[in-house]
Design a protein around this motif. Structure first.
Motif, short mmCIF file in Angstrom:
data_model
loop_
_atom_site.label_atom_id
_atom_site.label_comp_id
_atom_site.label_asym_id
_atom_site.label_seq_id
_atom_site.Cartn_x
_atom_site.Cartn_y
_atom_site.Cartn_z
N VAL A 137 -27.87 -20.63 24.54
CA VAL A 137 -28.29 -20.87 23.16
C VAL A 137 -29.18 -19.71 22.73
CG1 VAL A 137 -29.62 -22.37 21.64
CG2 VAL A 137 -28.17 -23.36 23.42
N SER A 138 -28.96 -19.21 21.54
CA SER A 138 -29.79 -18.12 21.02
C SER A 138 -31.24 -18.57 20.93
CB SER A 138 -29.30 -17.70 19.63
OG SER A 138 -30.17 -16.74 19.08
N LYS A 139 -32.16 -17.68 21.30
CA LYS A 139 -33.58 -17.99 21.18
C LYS A 139 -34.02 -18.01 19.73
CE LYS A 139 -34.92 -16.11 25.68
NZ LYS A 139 -35.73 -15.08 26.38
N GLU A 140 -33.29 -17.29 18.89
CA GLU A 140 -33.62 -17.23 17.47
C GLU A 140 -32.67 -18.14 16.69
OE1 GLU A 140 -33.57 -13.28 16.04
OE2 GLU A 140 -35.00 -12.54 17.52
N ASN A 141 -33.21 -18.87 15.75
CA ASN A 141 -32.38 -19.67 14.86
C ASN A 141 -31.82 -18.74 13.79
OD1 ASN A 141 -31.16 -21.41 13.11
ND2 ASN A 141 -32.87 -22.82 12.95
N SER A 142 -30.58 -18.28 13.99
CA SER A 142 -30.00 -17.27 13.11
C SER A 142 -29.17 -17.88 11.98
CB SER A 142 -29.12 -16.31 13.93
OG SER A 142 -28.13 -17.03 14.65
N ILE A 143 -29.25 -19.21 11.81
CA ILE A 143 -28.53 -19.86 10.72
C ILE A 143 -29.25 -19.52 9.42
CG2 ILE A 143 -27.89 -22.07 9.67
CD1 ILE A 143 -27.54 -23.18 12.47
N LYS A 144 -28.53 -18.88 8.52
CA LYS A 144 -29.14 -18.53 7.24
C LYS A 144 -28.05 -18.32 6.20
CE LYS A 144 -29.38 -13.54 8.14
NZ LYS A 144 -30.29 -12.37 8.23
N ILE A 145 -28.48 -18.22 4.96
CA ILE A 145 -27.56 -17.98 3.85
C ILE A 145 -27.49 -16.48 3.60
CG2 ILE A 145 -27.18 -18.37 1.39
CD1 ILE A 145 -28.71 -21.01 1.67
N ILE A 146 -26.27 -15.95 3.52
CA ILE A 146 -26.08 -14.53 3.23
C ILE A 146 -25.35 -14.38 1.91
CG2 ILE A 146 -26.04 -13.96 5.69
CD1 ILE A 146 -22.96 -13.54 5.34
N ASP A 147 -25.31 -13.17 1.39
CA ASP A 147 -24.67 -12.90 0.10
C ASP A 147 -23.41 -12.06 0.29
OD1 ASP A 147 -24.34 -10.92 -2.39
OD2 ASP A 147 -25.30 -12.74 -3.11
N ILE A 148 -22.31 -12.54 -0.30
CA ILE A 148 -21.08 -11.75 -0.34
C ILE A 148 -20.59 -11.75 -1.79
CG2 ILE A 148 -18.69 -11.50 0.44
CD1 ILE A 148 -19.42 -12.94 2.99
N ASN A 149 -20.68 -10.60 -2.42
CA ASN A 149 -20.24 -10.48 -3.81
C ASN A 149 -20.86 -11.53 -4.73
OD1 ASN A 149 -18.72 -8.25 -3.44
ND2 ASN A 149 -16.72 -9.23 -3.62
N GLY A 150 -22.13 -11.81 -4.52
CA GLY A 150 -22.82 -12.78 -5.37
C GLY A 150 -22.65 -14.22 -4.95
N LEU A 151 -21.86 -14.47 -3.90
CA LEU A 151 -21.70 -15.83 -3.38
C LEU A 151 -22.66 -16.04 -2.21
CD1 LEU A 151 -17.85 -16.51 -3.29
CD2 LEU A 151 -19.47 -16.87 -5.14
N LYS A 152 -23.31 -17.19 -2.20
CA LYS A 152 -24.20 -17.55 -1.11
C LYS A 152 -23.38 -18.25 -0.03
CE LYS A 152 -28.17 -18.11 -4.20
NZ LYS A 152 -29.16 -19.06 -4.74
N ILE A 153 -23.30 -17.64 1.15
CA ILE A 153 -22.45 -18.12 2.23
C ILE A 153 -23.30 -18.53 3.43
CG2 ILE A 153 -20.47 -17.58 3.70
CD1 ILE A 153 -19.79 -17.28 0.76
#
Length: 238
Positions: free
Chosen positions: A117-133
């Motif tokens: 399991v990753s030590k860092e919680n890398s779940i986050k919202i990213i931007d692709i062409n103005g869409l929040k993914i």
């Protein structure tokens, strides 16, 4: 953008799986977000983890090349410091836009014996062409605390290898995620015989595009639909 869920089988032949995925990606329209099932190319290769991790280097380079006008998301096996991770990659504009390690490992599938399991919680919202993914990987779908972390996303990806015995769970929970987070959900599950399929593109109103007989599911993203549901059922996501 077009929202695309791939519902494909994963064999023991890494090369064959990669070629199949590449051909499907090439057949998809430009300006698409394309999601493949969890570990679509290497599978849960517990008996050859080192081989799978080495092959992942080729996967990364090949999918970078195909991502000039398409966003491509999938997970694969990565080895770092003698530990293995089930890592999500999102490729766009010939680059790695985002990586995210699976943080909730499925104990019935013995994932916790082989993956770290990753030590860092890398779940986050990213931007692709103005869409929040945002992305939740397979089993992570079952944890409402993770749903809270991605509130406000326009599109939520869920690559999965979800077993056929719990097919109804997959279909019900993925639809619930779309309704509760008032977002589009792209659910991409394996089409192997012991897997549940149930891949879908689900609107914020819970409208479903699902067909277990298809390899490619495609729908149009609608900003208006998100704005409408968040305006009329205001729970503070926008």
């Amino acid at each position: 953008m077009n929202l695309i869920s791939l519902q494909i089988e994963t064999s023991n032949d890494f090369e064959k799986n990669l070629e199949n995925l590449k051909n499907l990606i090439i057949s998809c329209k430009d300006n698409s977000i394309i999601l493949a099932p969890e570990l679509a190319i290497v599978g849960f290769a517990y008996y050859k983890m080192d081989e799978a991790a080495a092959f992942s280097e080729k996967i990364i380079e090949e999918l970078k090349k195909l991502s000039e006008n398409k966003a491509i998301a999938l997970t694969t096996i990565i080895k770092e410091n003698n530990k293995f991770y089930n890592r999500l990659f999102i490729f766009y504009k010939n680059k790695i836009l985002h990586t995210q390690d699976k943080i909730k490992l499925f104990p019935l599938g013995e994932e916790d014996k082989y993956f770290t399991v990753s030590k860092e919680n890398s779940i986050k919202i990213i931007d692709i062409n103005g869409l929040k993914i945002a992305t939740l990987i397979c089993f992570e779908l079952r944890f409402p605390t993770l749903w809270e972390q991605i509130k406000g996303a326009d599109v939520i990806l869920n690559p999965a290898m979800w077993g056929i015995k719990r097919k109804d769970h997959y279909e019900t929970i993925s639809k619930s995620l779309a309704l509760i987070n008032q977002a589009f959900v792209i659910a991409s599950n394996s089409a192997n015989s012991n897997m549940g399929k149930g891949s879908a593109i689900i609107s914020p109103f819970g409208e479903l595009l699902r067909d277990d007989s298809k390899t490619i599911l495609e729908a149009k993203f609608s900003r208006e639909e998100i704005e409408k549901v968040r305006r009329y059922i205001n729970i503070g996501l926008s």
